[in-house]
Design a protein around this motif. Structure first.
Motif, PDB file in Angstrom:
ATOM      1  N   VAL A 142       0.837  -1.201   0.000  1.00 15.11           N
ATOM      2  CA  VAL A 142       0.000   0.000   0.000  1.00 15.11           C
ATOM      3  C   VAL A 142       0.872   1.251   0.000  1.00 15.11           C
ATOM      4  O   VAL A 142       0.585   2.234  -0.698  1.00 15.11           O
ATOM      5  N   VAL A 143       1.947   1.220   0.777  1.00 15.51           N
ATOM      6  CA  VAL A 143       2.849   2.373   0.852  1.00 15.51           C
ATOM      7  C   VAL A 143       3.493   2.631  -0.507  1.00 15.51           C
ATOM      8  O   VAL A 143       3.632   3.780  -0.946  1.00 15.51           O
ATOM      9  N   LEU A 144       3.865   1.571  -1.215  1.00 13.49           N
ATOM     10  CA  LEU A 144       4.478   1.731  -2.531  1.00 13.49           C
ATOM     11  C   LEU A 144       3.495   2.268  -3.568  1.00 13.49           C
ATOM     12  O   LEU A 144       3.901   2.858  -4.558  1.00 13.49           O
ATOM     13  N   GLY A 145       2.184   2.028  -3.340  1.00 16.65           N
ATOM     14  CA  GLY A 145       1.174   2.556  -4.253  1.00 16.65           C
ATOM     15  C   GLY A 145       0.730   1.541  -5.281  1.00 16.65           C
ATOM     16  O   GLY A 145       1.163   0.381  -5.286  1.00 16.65           O
ATOM     17  N   LEU A 146      -0.124   1.990  -6.194  1.00 17.81           N
ATOM     18  CA  LEU A 146      -0.705   1.092  -7.179  1.00 17.81           C
ATOM     19  C   LEU A 146       0.319   0.523  -8.150  1.00 17.81           C
ATOM     20  O   LEU A 146       0.414  -0.692  -8.335  1.00 17.81           O
ATOM     21  N   LYS A 147       1.092   1.380  -8.780  1.00 16.74           N
ATOM     22  CA  LYS A 147       1.944   0.938  -9.882  1.00 16.74           C
ATOM     23  C   LYS A 147       3.170   0.170  -9.407  1.00 16.74           C
ATOM     24  O   LYS A 147       3.597  -0.784 -10.055  1.00 16.74           O
ATOM     25  N   ARG A 148       3.738   0.552  -8.277  1.00  9.69           N
ATOM     26  CA  ARG A 148       4.953  -0.112  -7.810  1.00  9.69           C
ATOM     27  C   ARG A 148       4.682  -1.241  -6.830  1.00  9.69           C
ATOM     28  O   ARG A 148       5.541  -2.090  -6.610  1.00  9.69           O
ATOM     29  N   GLY A 149       3.487  -1.275  -6.243  1.00  9.67           N
ATOM     30  CA  GLY A 149       3.182  -2.289  -5.250  1.00  9.67           C
ATOM     31  C   GLY A 149       2.108  -3.256  -5.695  1.00  9.67           C
ATOM     32  O   GLY A 149       2.377  -4.393  -6.090  1.00  9.67           O
ATOM     33  N   ILE A 150       0.861  -2.805  -5.655  1.00  8.94           N
ATOM     34  CA  ILE A 150      -0.276  -3.676  -5.924  1.00  8.94           C
ATOM     35  C   ILE A 150      -0.222  -4.272  -7.322  1.00  8.94           C
ATOM     36  O   ILE A 150      -0.488  -5.462  -7.521  1.00  8.94           O
ATOM     37  N   ALA A 151       0.128  -3.463  -8.320  1.00 13.88           N
ATOM     38  CA  ALA A 151       0.131  -3.940  -9.704  1.00 13.88           C
ATOM     39  C   ALA A 151       1.141  -5.064  -9.910  1.00 13.88           C
ATOM     40  O   ALA A 151       0.844  -6.092 -10.549  1.00 13.88           O
ATOM     41  N   ILE A 152       2.346  -4.899  -9.377  1.00 15.76           N
ATOM     42  CA  ILE A 152       3.387  -5.914  -9.562  1.00 15.76           C
ATOM     43  C   ILE A 152       3.004  -7.213  -8.852  1.00 15.76           C
ATOM     44  O   ILE A 152       3.156  -8.314  -9.400  1.00 15.76           O
ATOM     45  N   LEU A 153       2.518  -7.096  -7.615  1.00 14.68           N
ATOM     46  CA  LEU A 153       2.099  -8.289  -6.880  1.00 14.68           C
ATOM     47  C   LEU A 153       0.995  -9.039  -7.618  1.00 14.68           C
ATOM     48  O   LEU A 153       0.995 -10.276  -7.692  1.00 14.68           O
ATOM     49  N   ALA A 154       0.038  -8.293  -8.165  1.00 13.77           N
ATOM     50  CA  ALA A 154      -1.073  -8.918  -8.881  1.00 13.77           C
ATOM     51  C   ALA A 154      -0.575  -9.648 -10.124  1.00 13.77           C
ATOM     52  O   ALA A 154      -1.056 -10.751 -10.445  1.00 13.77           O
ATOM     53  N   GLN A 155       0.373  -9.067 -10.838  1.00 12.34           N
ATOM     54  CA  GLN A 155       0.916  -9.716 -12.032  1.00 12.34           C
ATOM     55  C   GLN A 155       1.591 -11.042 -11.681  1.00 12.34           C
ATOM     56  O   GLN A 155       1.379 -12.069 -12.342  1.00 12.34           O
ATOM     57  N   VAL A 156       2.425 -11.015 -10.638  1.00  9.05           N
ATOM     58  CA  VAL A 156       3.142 -12.228 -10.245  1.00  9.05           C
ATOM     59  C   VAL A 156       2.157 -13.290  -9.758  1.00  9.05           C
ATOM     60  O   VAL A 156       2.259 -14.473 -10.108  1.00  9.05           O
ATOM     61  N   ALA A 157       1.176 -12.874  -8.955  1.00 15.59           N
ATOM     62  CA  ALA A 157       0.186 -13.815  -8.423  1.00 15.59           C
ATOM     63  C   ALA A 157      -0.606 -14.466  -9.550  1.00 15.59           C
ATOM     64  O   ALA A 157      -0.835 -15.683  -9.552  1.00 15.59           O
ATOM     65  N   PHE A 158      -1.009 -13.669 -10.514  1.00 14.94           N
ATOM     66  CA  PHE A 158      -1.803 -14.207 -11.618  1.00 14.94           C
ATOM     67  C   PHE A 158      -0.968 -15.159 -12.470  1.00 14.94           C
ATOM     68  O   PHE A 158      -1.448 -16.220 -12.898  1.00 14.94           O
ATOM     69  N   ALA A 159       0.301 -14.812 -12.705  1.00 15.95           N
ATOM     70  CA  ALA A 159       1.171 -15.669 -13.504  1.00 15.95           C
ATOM     71  C   ALA A 159       1.389 -17.012 -12.809  1.00 15.95           C
ATOM     72  O   ALA A 159       1.354 -18.072 -13.450  1.00 15.95           O
ATOM     73  N   LEU A 160       1.597 -16.985 -11.508  1.00 24.07           N
ATOM     74  CA  LEU A 160       1.798 -18.227 -10.768  1.00 24.07           C
ATOM     75  C   LEU A 160       0.532 -19.084 -10.752  1.00 24.07           C
ATOM     76  O   LEU A 160       0.600 -20.309 -10.843  1.00 24.07           O
ATOM     77  N   SER A 161      -0.623 -18.436 -10.615  1.00 24.77           N
ATOM     78  CA  SER A 161      -1.875 -19.200 -10.629  1.00 24.77           C
ATOM     79  C   SER A 161      -2.083 -19.857 -11.989  1.00 24.77           C
ATOM     80  O   SER A 161      -2.595 -20.978 -12.079  1.00 24.77           O
ATOM     81  N   LEU A 162      -1.672 -19.178 -13.052  1.00 24.24           N
ATOM     82  CA  LEU A 162      -1.763 -19.759 -14.391  1.00 24.24           C
ATOM     83  C   LEU A 162      -0.844 -20.969 -14.505  1.00 24.24           C
ATOM     84  O   LEU A 162      -1.209 -21.993 -15.106  1.00 24.24           O
ATOM     85  N   PHE A 163       0.336 -20.882 -13.885  1.00 22.96           N
ATOM     86  CA  PHE A 163       1.271 -22.009 -13.900  1.00 22.96           C
ATOM     87  C   PHE A 163       0.698 -23.213 -13.161  1.00 22.96           C
ATOM     88  O   PHE A 163       0.756 -24.352 -13.653  1.00 22.96           O
ATOM     89  N   VAL A 164       0.137 -22.984 -11.980  1.00 22.01           N
ATOM     90  CA  VAL A 164      -0.430 -24.079 -11.191  1.00 22.01           C
ATOM     91  C   VAL A 164      -1.596 -24.729 -11.940  1.00 22.01           C
ATOM     92  O   VAL A 164      -1.703 -25.951 -12.024  1.00 22.01           O
ATOM     93  N   LEU A 165      -2.474 -23.877 -12.483  1.00 22.34           N
ATOM     94  CA  LEU A 165      -3.622 -24.408 -13.211  1.00 22.34           C
ATOM     95  C   LEU A 165      -3.178 -25.186 -14.445  1.00 22.34           C
ATOM     96  O   LEU A 165      -3.698 -26.274 -14.734  1.00 22.34           O
ATOM     97  N   GLY A 166      -2.200 -24.639 -15.171  1.00 26.05           N
ATOM     98  CA  GLY A 166      -1.691 -25.338 -16.343  1.00 26.05           C
ATOM     99  C   GLY A 166      -1.112 -26.696 -15.987  1.00 26.05           C
ATOM    100  O   GLY A 166      -1.258 -27.675 -16.742  1.00 26.05           O
TER     101      GLY A 166
END
Length: 792
Positions: free
Chosen positions: A293-317
Motif C-alpha cells: 500500500v505504501v508503494l502505491g498502485l503501480k509499484r506495489g499492488i500492480a506488480i504483486l497482482a501480475q506475479v500472483a496471476f502468472a503463478l496461478s496460471l502455472f499451477v492451473l496449467g
C-alpha cells in the motif's frame, strides 16, 4: 437543516474539482495533504464499531458466533427470494448497458488507460477473488460427493455422471456471472462519476443521481461507514481462512508430508497448525500488504497482482497437463454448455420445498422425503451471494480506481464475463480432476464389498457400495491402503481377470480437511520432489493473492475514510492496513482450544448480514447507473425538476401529521391533483386507514390479524404511490412508478408530507422523466422486436 432538505436535488458541478467536493464534506486536514486528511465521522465511527465488535466477539466467542449466525440464518431464511431475484435484475441492467452504452468512457474522451490490459485484468481478478478461489478449489468435488446433501444426490434424479456435470455447473454458478455483478455495477458507476464528473472515489456518490446534495452530509457518511464495515470484516475473514491454509501448507512442508505420511513427525522447525502460528502469518501478511500500500498502485499492488496471476496460471496449467487433459477439457466444455442451458432455472431456484424440512416436521415438507436437505441453499448459494455483495463496495471502488480511460462496454466484459470464464477454467479444472480421483477411490473399494460375507448385510445394492463408505471397505490414501483388498479386477490382453491393486496416487479427497485438499490433490501427480515444489509454488501464490486483496482493501478503505481522496496520506494507509490485520489477529488469539474458530466464524457471518442492506443499495446503484449513462449520452438533463423537499426525514408539518392521520393530507393532495372536494377524498382514505387501525387492534386477540393489517397497509401505501405518480406527472417532476412504490411503502408519512409541500399552482408538463430499469429495458426490447413494450 431545513435549507438542506429543500435544496437537495442533483445539479451540475462542472466548475468543481474533486478537491472542491471534498471541502464540502466533514474533514480534518486539507485535501491533498501528505500528512492528514480524513472524515472524522466516518473514520472514528467505523473504527469504534469495528473494535467494539471485535471486543464483543473476543469476550464471548461462542456466544457471539451463535448470535451472529442467528442473524445470518434470519437473513438467508427470510430474504432468500430477494437475493435470487435481485441478481437477475442487475445482470439484465448490465447487459442492457453493454449493448446501449458500450462506447461511454470511464473518463474524458481523450483519456487513455492507466494500466496495460494484462496488468489491469490481473489486478481486477486478484482483488475480486482473494484467497477464496484457492480455499474452495474443492467445491466441485464437494458438490459431487454431496456435502450438505443437495437435491441432486437423489439417485432417481441423476446418475453419477450427470451428477458430476451438475456439480461443476453449480460451482460455475457460484463463481460466475452472478457473483461478479456487484463489482461490475459499483465499479462502472464510481468510475463514471469520478472520471467524467470529478466526484471523489467513495461509495456515497453512487446515490448522487437519486439523493443529490444529501450525499455531502450524514446520509453519505452512513453509506461510507457501512461500506468500511463490510470491507474490514470481509477481509478479516479472508485473513483468517487464508492464514489457516498457509499454516497447513507450512506444516506439511516442515514435516515432509507426502500422501498422508509425515516423513518427520516432529518437523524440522516444530511449526504446528495452531492459532499462534496463524497470528504470526497474519502479521507477516499485514506487513507485506502495508508495504504494498505504501508503494502505491503501480509499484506495489500492480506488480504483486501480475506475479500472483502468472503463478496461478502455472499451477492451473500443471493440473490440466498432468491430469487427463482431454477429459478435463471435455468435462469443462460439457459443464459450460450445461451452465448456459440451466442458468435461467438455477438463477431463480430457492430450494423452497427443501427448506420446509422432512415430512415428519409437519411443516409441509414432501411426503416422500426425497430431494435435498434444508439448509443447503443457505449454506452455499445465499452465503455466496451475501459474500459477493458485501465485498462489492471495496472491490467495485478499486476497479473504478484502476479503470480510467476504459470504455463502459470493455469494463463490463472485463469485470463480468472474462473473470467468470477464468473462474470456470480454474475451478472447473480442479473440480473435474478431483471428481475423477474420487471416482477412482470409490471404485477401488467395490471389489472389497463384493467379497464380504452375506452375514454382513452389505451387498452391491447397498448405498455404501457407490459411496465408498461400507464398513471395513474404505480408505483415504491409496499409498497406505491394503493392496489385497482395494483395487480392480481387470481383463488382460488374453481376456483373463487380473488383479490390479489401487495406485498410491489415488486419494479419497472428500475425507480430508479443507486446508489439505489442494496440497494432496497436487501430490497425486508426482513424487516427493514434485510434491515439495508444487506446495512451495502454491503457497507463494496463495500468499500473493492474500496480500493483493488485503492491500487493495486497505487502499479503498482509506479512500472512503478520506472522503474519496485518490491518494490518501501515508500514515492513514498504514493505520487501516494494520487495523485489518490486528482485528483478525485478536479474533484468532482469543479463540478457545475447544472451538478455535468461534470468533472468526462470528465475523465470517457478519458480512452476510451486512450484505442485506447492500442488496437494496445495489438496486439504487443500478438505477443511478442507468440515469448517469442516459445523462452522459444527452438523453436526460442533469438538472431536472424534483420534489422540493427531500423524502427521508423532511420537516414538513404534514409529514408528522401523517404518522397518525395520513388521510387528511392525502385527501388534500388528491383534490389538488385530480380535482374535486378534499373532504370526499379524505373520507375515502379515512375508511381505508380505519380498517388498518381496527385490524391492528384485532391482532391483540389473534396474531393472524397482523398479516391482514400488513396487507391493508401495503394496499393503502400503494394507492398513495399511484397518487404520487400522478402528482409527478402534473407538476413535471422526474421519477418512476417503482420509486413511488418504494417511497410510499417504506417512508409513507414523509412521502405524503413531500407531496403536500409542493406548489400545485406552478404545474408544468413533464419532460425527460426518468424510467425505471424495467421500463427502460422493456422499451428497448420493444424497439428490437417491433412489438408492444415488454414488462419485465
Amino acid at each position: 437543516m431545513m435549507s438542506a432538505l429543500k435544496n437537495w436535488a442533483p445539479r451540475k458541478h462542472d466548475d468543481m474539482t474533486t478537491e472542491d467536493h471534498m471541502k464540502r464534506m466533514r474533514s480534518i486536514g486539507t485535501p491533498g495533504s501528505k500528512l492528514l486528511y480524513m472524515n472524522p465521522v466516518v473514520s472514528f465511527t467505523s473504527a469504534i464499531l469495528i473494535w467494539a465488535f471485535v471486543i464483543y466477539a473476543a469476550a464471548g466467542p461462542e456466544e457471539a458466533q451463535k448470535e451472529i449466525q442467528g442473524w445470518q440464518s434470519w437473513v438467508t431464511d427470510v430474504w432468500n427470494w430477494l437475493y435470487m431475484i435481485s441478481q437477475n435484475v442487475w445482470i439484465v441492467v448490465l447487459l442492457y448497458l453493454l449493448y446501449k452504452h458500450y462506447n461511454l468512457k470511464l473518463g474524458k474522451n481523450e483519456d487513455k488507460p492507466e494500466f496495460s490490459d494484462g496488468t489491469w485484468f490481473a489486478m481486477l481478478f486478484s482483488c475480486g477473488v482473494a484467497t477464496g478461489l484457492w480455499y474452495y478449489t474443492a467445491e466441485g468435488m464437494w458438490h459431487y460427493e454431496g456435502y450438505g446433501n443437495p437435491r441432486w444426490m437423489d439417485e432417481k434424479m441423476f446418475n453419477m455422471n450427470t451428477r458430476a456435470e451438475h456439480a461443476l455447473m453449480a460451482t460455475y454458478f457460484h463463481w460466475g456471472l452472478h457473483g461478479w455483478i456487484p463489482y461490475c455495477c459499483i465499479g462502472a458507476l464510481v468510475g463514471i462519476l469520478h472520471y467524467r464528473r470529478g466526484y471523489p472515489f467513495s461509495m456515497r456518490w453512487t446515490l448522487y443521481p437519486l439523493i443529490g446534495e444529501m450525499c455531502y452530509g450524514i446520509v453519505g457518511d452512513l453509506v461510507e461507514i457501512l461500506s468500511i464495515l463490510c470491507t474490514i470484516f470481509g477481509v478479516c475473514t479472508s485473513l483468517g481462512l487464508g492464514a489457516m491454509q498457509i499454516n497447513k501448507g507450512l506444516v506439511r512442508l516442515d514435516r515432509g508430508t507426502y500422501r498422508g505420511v509425515d516423513e518427520l513427525p516432529e518437523g524440522n522447525t516444530g511449526i504446528t497448525f495452531c492459532k499462534e502460528a496463524q497470528i504470526a502469518i497474519i502479521a507477516g501478511v499485514t506487513v507485506l500488504a502495508t508495504g504494498s500500500v505504501v508503494l502505491g498502485l503501480k509499484r506495489g499492488i500492480a506488480i504483486l497482482a501480475q506475479v500472483a496471476f502468472a503463478l496461478s496460471l502455472f499451477v492451473l496449467g500443471s493440473v490440466y497437463l498432468l491430469d487427463n487433459t482431454w477429459y478435463i477439457l471435455n468435462a469443462n466444455t460439457s459443464a459450460l454448455g450445461y451452465y448456459l442451458w440451466y442458468l435461467p432455472k438455477i438463477s431463480f431456484h430457492t430450494d423452497a420445498w427443501e427448506e420446509l424440512g422432512t415430512s415428519s416436521m409437519g411443516l409441509g415438507g414432501a411426503p416422500d422425503d426425497r430431494g435435498g436437505a434444508a439448509g443447503w441453499m443457505n449454506g452455499w448459494t445465499i452465503f455466496y451471494w451475501g459474500w459477493w455483495i458485501s465485498w462489492g463496495p471495496f472491490v467495485g471502488t478499486f476497479l473504478a480506481r484502476i479503470s480510467k480511460g476504459r470504455r463502459l462496454g470493455t469494463f463490463i466484459i472485463a469485470s463480468l464475463i472474462l473473470p467468470s470464464m477464468w473462474s470456470f477454467a480454474f475451478l472447473g479444472g480442479f473440480g473435474a480432476a478431483q471428481v475423477r480421483i474420487s471416482n477412482q477411490a470409490i471404485s477401488a473399494t467395490q471389489h472389497c464389498v463384493q467379497q464380504l460375507p452375506a452375514s454382513s448385510g452389505i451387498t452391491t445394492k447397498s448405498d455404501c457400495y457407490i459411496t465408498g463408505y461400507c464398513e471395513n471397505c474404505s480408505f483415504t490414501y491409496g499409498s497406505t491402503a491394503n493392496k489385497t483388498k482395494f483395487g480392480w479386477m481387470q481383463k488382460n490382453d488374453a481376456g483373463k481377470d487380473v488383479w490390479t491393486p489401487v495406485d498410491g496416487r489415488v486419494t479419497r479427497l472428500y475425507n480430508l480437511a479443507t486446508e489439505d485438499v489442494l496440497f494432496e490433490h497436487l501430490q497425486t501427480y508426482g513424487g516427493k520432489g514434485w510434491s515439495t515444489f508444487a506446495s512451495v509454488v502454491t503457497l507463494i501464490t496463495i500468499i500473493l493473492y492474500f496480500v493483493t486483496s488485503s492491500d487493495s482493501a486497505s487502499f479503498v478503505v482509506d479512500m472512503m475514510a478520506a472522503n474519496g481522496m485518490p491518494e490518501p496520506p501515508l500514515l492513514q494507509k498504514i493505520t487501516w492496513a494494520v487495523t485489518e490485520g490486528a482485528a483478525a489477529a485478536v479474533l484468532m488469539l482469543v479463540a478457545g482450544d475447544d472451538n478455535p474458530q468461534a470468533a472468526l466464524k462470528a465475523v465470517q457471518a457478519l458480512p452476510i448480514v451486512l450484505g442485506l442492506p447492500y442488496t437494496f443499495h445495489l438496486f439504487f446503484c443500478c438505477q443511478s447507473l442507468l440515469i448517469v449513462c442516459k445523462e452522459e449520452d444527452g438523453q436526460l438533463e442533469i438538472e431536472r425538476k424534483n420534489f422540493t423537499n427531500f423524502l427521508i426525514f423532511n420537516l414538513e408539518p404534514m409529514s408528522f401529521v401523517s404518522f397518525l392521520l395520513p388521510c387528511i393530507p392525502v385527501g388534500t393532495v388528491a383534490a389538488r391533483t385530480w380535482g374535486g372536494k378534499p373532504l370526499l377524498y379524505q373520507l375515502g382514505f379515512s375508511v381505508a386507514w380505519l380498517i388498518f387501525i381496527v385490524l391492528c387492534f384485532c391482532t391483540l386477540s389473534d396474531v393472524a390479524f397482523s398479516s391482514m393489517a400488513l396487507c391493508t397497509y401495503f394496499l393503502f401505501a400503494s394507492t398513495v404511490a399511484l397518487l404520487r405518480s400522478q402528482v409527478r406527472e402534473k407538476l413535471g417532476i422526474t421519477g418512476d412508478l417503482i420509486g413511488d412504490l418504494v417511497s410510499c411503502n417504506f417512508w409513507l408519512p414523509f412521502a405524503i408530507g413531500q407531496m403536500f409541500g409542493e406548489d400545485f399552482d406552478a404545474a408544468i408538463p413533464v419532460t425527460g422523466a426518468v424510467e425505471s430499469p424495467a421500463e427502460t429495458v422493456g422499451k428497448e426490447l420493444d424497439k428490437l422486436g417491433g412489438g408492444e413494450q415488454v414488462d419485465i
